[in-house]
Scaffold this active site. Structure first.
Site, short mmCIF file in Angstrom:
data_model
loop_
_atom_site.label_atom_id
_atom_site.label_comp_id
_atom_site.label_asym_id
_atom_site.label_seq_id
_atom_site.Cartn_x
_atom_site.Cartn_y
_atom_site.Cartn_z
N ASP A 18 -11.40 2.12 -2.76
CA ASP A 18 -9.87 2.23 -3.13
C ASP A 18 -9.06 3.27 -3.64
O ASP A 18 -8.10 3.06 -4.65
CB ASP A 18 -9.73 0.93 -4.31
CG ASP A 18 -10.51 -0.09 -4.02
OD1 ASP A 18 -10.51 -0.80 -3.24
OD2 ASP A 18 -11.16 -0.62 -5.14
N HIS A 48 -8.35 -1.15 3.82
CA HIS A 48 -7.63 -0.16 3.37
C HIS A 48 -6.38 -0.75 3.68
O HIS A 48 -5.96 -1.64 4.67
CB HIS A 48 -8.01 0.80 4.73
CG HIS A 48 -9.03 1.47 4.53
ND1 HIS A 48 -9.52 2.36 5.54
CD2 HIS A 48 -10.23 1.52 3.67
CE1 HIS A 48 -10.75 2.81 5.27
NE2 HIS A 48 -11.22 2.36 4.30
#
EC number: 6.3.4.4
Length: 435
Positions: A18, A48
């Site tokens: 992340d 993503h």
């Protein structure tokens, strides 16, 4: 392979995932004429987010280059492929409406397939653990699929594309194997096989399966720029992460080689993506985690919610002790520091610079799981810059205290910070020249 073959670039998450890899990949594709993006490991447990062309894209198994009409996309042999998720994601992100999209993607025939039974096993295994031992899996079946691969009863894309009767028999044996371990598992075998037959026909019709190893080597030989896109993050690596609270693949630089058939000598640059603070989804050690108002503020301003799981991310100060270890293992040539703007309103900012355990200064993170709980963190404190950085496009225009923060990180890990993210949009990025 000729000596003239072009080197590949590898982009990796340097923390627990992340970090904002999608944004950096999108920038590189648009500004560095990337011809091929390639996923090398993980599955649809990754997440993503890319904001481009006036919309937000969420990717889990697709390479981020799929939104560029000039970029070819590879899903390598090291990826575990959930075909339901693959086709669903193509539709969700509007790819299927783009003319010729099928000519820009290739799935390795050597990649392993994720089945519904793997997801069920994932959940059963997690449920069987005591609360304090739960891994925090995404329940997407990724771990059990990699386990099948190592147990050598896994089923590959090539099996699906060959004799369907043989594929069906392998699948039935796989289900029986798991039902012996978990008798309560319920699998609609015939329904699953019917669905995979449809997938098989679609993959064949669109010619989406191929020899990705040969393709990438051919592209390199022809001077094309290949960007390898890592999933998850280095601190989740099955070998070097906070084991057992890790993912099931090598999310460090070695995974780029084994997951795509690219030799180490072919790697020219390794970009590590680092969030300006630290986050983690699920359970596992997190020495700099904040449980106070600062932690809540990071979570709120940073919109720290998992793309894949929807879970709130745990937040804390950046851990340079772990980041230096990450740099040691991966050999980063460049760092992309993201979400710097989230720190704009913090009067005090801390960074972890060392660990102590039982009064002893550590030179490496603990290898033993239980030791993490006793770690004492040594911090360096910075005065916040208390000015907005969103909209800044030149490094010298950043507040001086902000530049001091960046410089300290650079000097501590001994890797230049080349990209600095100051907002969610594609253009919200400062690009520095290497010193």
């Amino acid at each position: 392979m000729t000596s003239a073959a072009r080197k590949v670039s590898v982009l990796l998450g340097a923390q627990w995932g992340d970090e904002g890899k999608g944004k950096i990949i999108d920038f590189l594709i648009e500004n560095h004429k990337i011809n091929v993006t390639a996923r090398c490991q993980g599955g649809n447990n990754a997440g993503h987010t890319v904001v481009a062309n006036g919309r937000k894209y969420d990717f889990h198994i697709l390479p981020s280059g799929i939104i560029s009409p000039t970029c070819f996309n590879v899903i390598g042999n090291g990826v575990v492929v959930n075909l339901d998720a693959f086709f669903s994601e193509l539709a969700h992100n509007g790819v299927l409406s783009e003319p010729g999209w099928e000519k820009r993607i290739m799935i390795s025939s050597e990649a392993h397939l994720v089945f519904g039974v793997h997801s069920q096993v994932d959940g059963r295994q997690e449920d069987s653990l005591a609360a304090k031992n739960k891994i925090g899996t995404t329940n997407r079946g990724i771990g059990p699929t990699y386990s099948s691969k190592c147990f050598r009863n896994g089923i590959r894309v090539a099996d699906l594309m060959a004799d369907f009767e043989e594929f069906s028999e392998k699948y039935r044996r796989l289900v029986e194997h798991y039902k012996k371990q978990f008798p309560s598992i319920e699998v609609d075998v015939d329904g699953e096989l019917a669905r995979f037959k449809e997938h098989r026909e679609k993959l064949a019709e669109l010619k989406l399966v191929g020899d990705t190893v040969g393709f990438i080597h051919e592209q390199r030989t022809n001077g094309k720029q290949v960007l390898i896109e890592g999933a998850n993050g280095a601190l989740l690596d099955i070998d070097f992460g906070t084991y057992p609270y890790v993912t099931s693949s090598n999310s460090t630089v070695g995974g780029a080689c084994t997951g795509l058939g690219v030799p180490p000598t072919a790697i020219g640059s390794v970009i590590g993506v680092v969030k300006a603070y630290q986050t983690r989804v699920g359970t596992g050690p997190f020495p700099t985690e904040l449980f106070d108002a600062d932690g809540e503020k990071l979570q709120s301003i940073g919109k720290e919610v998992g793309v894949t799981t929807g879970r709130k991310r745990r937040c804390g100060w950046i851990d340079l002790f772990l980041l230096r270890r990450s740099a040691m293992i991966n050999g980063y040539t460049d760092i992309a520091l993201t979400k710097l703007d989230i720190l704009d309103t913090f009067p005090t900012i801390k960074v972890a610079v060392g660990y102590k355990l039982n009064g002893q200064t550590l030179t490496a993170p603990p290898a033993q799981t239980n030791a993490w709980g006793a770690v004492e963190v040594e911090y360096k404190e910075f005065e916040g810059w208390m000015e907005p950085t969103v909209g800044v496009r030149k490094y010298e225009d950043l507040p001086e205290k902000c530049r001091q923060y960046i410089q300290f990180i650079e000097e501590f890990i001994k890797v230049p910070i080349v990209y600095i993210g100051v907002g969610a949009e594609r253009e919200s990025l400062i690009v520095r020249q290497k010193q």
